[in-house]
Enzyme design. Sequence first.
Site, PDB file in Angstrom:
ATOM      1  N   ASN A  49       0.973  -1.187  -0.028  1.00 45.23           N
ATOM      2  CA  ASN A  49       0.004   0.004  -0.292  1.00 45.23           C
ATOM      3  C   ASN A  49       0.817   1.301  -0.141  1.00 45.23           C
ATOM      4  O   ASN A  49       2.203   1.417   0.470  1.00 45.23           O
ATOM      5  CB  ASN A  49      -0.963  -0.190   1.086  1.00 45.23           C
ATOM      6  N   ILE A  50       0.246   2.004  -0.395  1.00 42.01           N
ATOM      7  CA  ILE A  50       1.179   3.949  -1.034  1.00 42.01           C
ATOM      8  C   ILE A  50       0.127   4.440  -0.791  1.00 42.01           C
ATOM      9  O   ILE A  50      -0.766   4.387  -1.430  1.00 42.01           O
ATOM     10  CB  ILE A  50       1.411   3.744  -1.926  1.00 42.01           C
ATOM     11  N   GLU A  51       0.625   5.184   0.482  1.00 42.41           N
ATOM     12  CA  GLU A  51      -0.773   6.500   1.179  1.00 42.41           C
ATOM     13  C   GLU A  51      -0.031   7.859   1.042  1.00 42.41           C
ATOM     14  O   GLU A  51       0.704   7.824  -0.154  1.00 42.41           O
ATOM     15  CB  GLU A  51      -0.647   6.419   2.570  1.00 42.41           C
ATOM     16  N   CYS A  60      -4.044   0.762  -2.477  1.00 48.84           N
ATOM     17  CA  CYS A  60      -4.534  -0.560  -1.457  1.00 48.84           C
ATOM     18  C   CYS A  60      -3.145  -1.356  -2.392  1.00 48.84           C
ATOM     19  O   CYS A  60      -2.133  -0.923  -3.328  1.00 48.84           O
ATOM     20  CB  CYS A  60      -5.781  -0.992  -0.888  1.00 48.84           C
ATOM     21  N   GLU A  62      -3.187  -4.540  -3.430  1.00 43.55           N
ATOM     22  CA  GLU A  62      -4.062  -5.491  -4.162  1.00 43.55           C
ATOM     23  C   GLU A  62      -3.565  -4.793  -5.115  1.00 43.55           C
ATOM     24  O   GLU A  62      -3.020  -5.128  -6.194  1.00 43.55           O
ATOM     25  CB  GLU A  62      -5.148  -5.531  -3.325  1.00 43.55           C
ATOM     26  N   CYS A  95      -9.660  -4.129   0.428  1.00 39.59           N
ATOM     27  CA  CYS A  95     -11.258  -3.496   0.690  1.00 39.59           C
ATOM     28  C   CYS A  95     -12.028  -3.770  -0.586  1.00 39.59           C
ATOM     29  O   CYS A  95     -11.876  -4.432  -1.317  1.00 39.59           O
ATOM     30  CB  CYS A  95     -10.832  -1.604   0.899  1.00 39.59           C
ATOM     31  N   CYS A  98     -10.852  -2.515  -4.196  1.00 41.96           N
ATOM     32  CA  CYS A  98      -9.720  -3.287  -4.706  1.00 41.96           C
ATOM     33  C   CYS A  98     -10.527  -4.172  -4.915  1.00 41.96           C
ATOM     34  O   CYS A  98      -9.792  -5.262  -6.140  1.00 41.96           O
ATOM     35  CB  CYS A  98      -8.559  -4.452  -4.018  1.00 41.96           C
TER      36      CYS A  98
HETATM   37  N1  THU Z   1      -5.553  -1.518   2.539  1.00 42.77           N
HETATM   38  C1  THU Z   1      -4.217  -2.556   1.697  1.00 42.77           C
HETATM   39  O1  THU Z   1      -3.150  -1.538   1.556  1.00 42.77           O
HETATM   40  N2  THU Z   1      -5.358  -3.414   1.952  1.00 42.77           N
HETATM   41  C2  THU Z   1      -6.416  -4.057   2.193  1.00 42.77           C
HETATM   42  O2  THU Z   1      -6.434  -5.666   1.794  1.00 42.77           O
HETATM   43  C3  THU Z   1      -6.887  -3.538   3.193  1.00 42.77           C
HETATM   44  C4  THU Z   1      -6.508  -2.651   3.339  1.00 42.77           C
HETATM   45  C5  THU Z   1      -4.426  -0.835   3.404  1.00 42.77           C
HETATM   46  C6  THU Z   1      -4.798   0.764   2.612  1.00 42.77           C
HETATM   47  C7  THU Z   1      -4.090   2.441   3.649  1.00 42.77           C
HETATM   48  O3  THU Z   1      -3.209   2.309   3.786  1.00 42.77           O
HETATM   49  C8  THU Z   1      -4.354   0.704   5.351  1.00 42.77           C
HETATM   50  O4  THU Z   1      -4.560  -0.337   4.943  1.00 42.77           O
HETATM   51  C9  THU Z   1      -5.707   1.062   5.349  1.00 42.77           C
HETATM   52  O5  THU Z   1      -6.594   1.240   5.444  1.00 42.77           O
END
Ligand code: THU
Length: 140
Positions: A49-51, A60, A62, A95, A98
């Site tokens: 994940n890259i925020e 996310c 995925e 989520c 995704c």
């Molecule tokens: N996130 C994912 O990368 N994959 C998931 O299946 C659920 C959530 C990430 C999104 C965000 O960067 C962090 O988790 C918290 O929601």
Amino acid sequence: MTVKLNSEIIDQAIQKAFEATKRAFVPYSHFPVGACIITKDGHLIPGANIENSSYGLSNCAERTAMFSAVMQGYLREDIEALVVAAPTQTICPPCGACRQVMLDLLTPDTPVICTNGKESKTFTVAQLMPFAFTEDNLQN
Ligand code: THU
């Protein structure tokens, strides 16, 4: 070459997904997630994940893995499975965003293997996303 899903390649993909969590960019949630696509020709394509400071733009793990697969030339029929890994107490489910992307970039029967390293749960894309809006609906 076509790779059949077996415990050896799944374990390798789980390891790769956990390694990918080290590259997660999570200054806001501090919640690293890793993913790994297993291609039918035996490649492992990781994602994390890259925020973003504009939170809604965060990507996310995925989707990072799926988009990376597209950029490497792999389309849905070339993909064997997707692993999602998070070092959490309970298994982290993908989520909704995704799941929607999975509909376009994976086939309905592609296994999505979710794990926390201790236990795993596997669902097909179709199971994760019943009564979904897809490209077929655009033809109506
Ligand atoms: N996130 C994912 O990368 N994959 C998931 O299946 C659920 C959530 C990430 C999104 C965000 O960067 C962090 O988790 C918290 O929601």
